[in-house]
Design a protein around this motif. Sequence first.
Motif, mmCIF file in Angstrom:
data_model
loop_
_atom_site.group_PDB
_atom_site.id
_atom_site.type_symbol
_atom_site.label_atom_id
_atom_site.label_comp_id
_atom_site.label_asym_id
_atom_site.label_seq_id
_atom_site.Cartn_x
_atom_site.Cartn_y
_atom_site.Cartn_z
ATOM 1 N N PHE A 1 41.295 85.121 13.312
ATOM 2 C CA PHE A 1 39.936 84.707 13.642
ATOM 3 C C PHE A 1 39.048 84.754 12.416
ATOM 4 N N GLU A 2 38.370 83.668 12.159
ATOM 5 C CA GLU A 2 37.399 83.667 11.072
ATOM 6 C C GLU A 2 36.000 83.692 11.668
ATOM 7 N N PRO A 3 35.116 84.547 11.178
ATOM 8 C CA PRO A 3 33.736 84.562 11.691
ATOM 9 C C PRO A 3 33.082 83.203 11.457
ATOM 10 N N ARG A 4 32.419 82.690 12.513
ATOM 11 C CA ARG A 4 31.857 81.345 12.379
ATOM 12 C C ARG A 4 30.989 80.993 13.577
ATOM 13 N N ASP A 5 30.313 79.867 13.448
ATOM 14 C CA ASP A 5 29.649 79.246 14.583
ATOM 15 C C ASP A 5 30.673 78.344 15.254
ATOM 16 N N VAL A 6 30.716 78.371 16.576
ATOM 17 C CA VAL A 6 31.684 77.578 17.337
ATOM 18 C C VAL A 6 30.959 76.383 17.937
ATOM 19 N N ARG A 7 31.539 75.206 17.737
ATOM 20 C CA ARG A 7 30.965 73.949 18.214
ATOM 21 C C ARG A 7 31.827 73.356 19.335
ATOM 22 N N ILE A 8 31.212 72.518 20.133
ATOM 23 C CA ILE A 8 31.914 71.841 21.221
ATOM 24 C C ILE A 8 33.149 71.128 20.663
ATOM 25 N N THR A 9 34.243 71.197 21.375
ATOM 26 C CA THR A 9 35.584 70.646 21.102
ATOM 27 C C THR A 9 36.404 71.498 20.133
ATOM 28 N N GLU A 10 35.802 72.515 19.511
ATOM 29 C CA GLU A 10 36.583 73.393 18.637
ATOM 30 C C GLU A 10 37.348 74.405 19.474
ATOM 31 N N ARG A 11 38.406 74.953 18.882
ATOM 32 C CA ARG A 11 39.167 76.017 19.519
ATOM 33 C C ARG A 11 38.513 77.359 19.197
ATOM 34 N N ALA A 12 38.499 78.232 20.204
ATOM 35 C CA ALA A 12 37.877 79.541 20.033
ATOM 36 C C ALA A 12 38.571 80.535 20.953
ATOM 37 N N PRO A 13 38.437 81.831 20.659
ATOM 38 C CA PRO A 13 39.113 82.836 21.481
ATOM 39 C C PRO A 13 38.417 83.072 22.815
ATOM 40 N N ILE A 14 39.249 83.233 23.837
ATOM 41 C CA ILE A 14 38.792 83.636 25.165
ATOM 42 C C ILE A 14 39.731 84.727 25.663
ATOM 43 N N VAL A 15 39.242 85.538 26.581
ATOM 44 C CA VAL A 15 40.079 86.521 27.265
ATOM 45 C C VAL A 15 40.165 86.085 28.716
ATOM 46 N N ARG A 16 41.355 86.156 29.273
ATOM 47 C CA ARG A 16 41.561 85.775 30.666
ATOM 48 C C ARG A 16 42.653 86.642 31.271
#
Length: 193
Positions: free
Chosen positions: A34-49
Amino acid sequence: MCNLYRMEKAPDAIVGLARELGREIAFPDGVPNFEPRDVRITERAPIVRTSASGGLELVERRWSWPAPTGKPVFNFRGEGRRFAPAERCVVLTDGFYEFTAPEDPKAKRKDRWLFTWPGHEWFGIAGIVRSDPKVGEAFTLLTCEPGPDIEPYHNRQVVLLSPAACFGWLDAVEPEGTFIQPLLSGSLNVNRA
């Protein structure tokens, strides 16, 4: 609606909190970098489920799936709806943005406002996961009526979860309405970003 959020500390922090609470989080796709960043629509990002076996897992998925019109479904109205435990996810963040018309009428860009939650190094946004034939598995952020801290900036807000409430949302023991509501006045800090 929230179309940009910040993720700097959340993935490592939620794994640490889970361990403190006697819970483990698995990485079925491998431990992501994981790189610290701003997340934009359509990008991949971490979720917990919740995994199929009932445990917790941290995965990276795309933010938004395409609507029938082709536009991205990046926010989803949460009030009055029921969400199966298998659909629920927590989107990890430490801040989110809202945009308003610029104060300077000559400005070409909207004013951007960063919302953070004092006392929480990170927090969650309630989300749901769906599978789409075009993009695969993707998540969206749930919204509710705006709380007093957000109302001057937008007519909706994302559903915010304290670190402890993240696990409650995933466990699905309490009804959705327990979580799908705005925070009290003075809960959030806002700064021009």
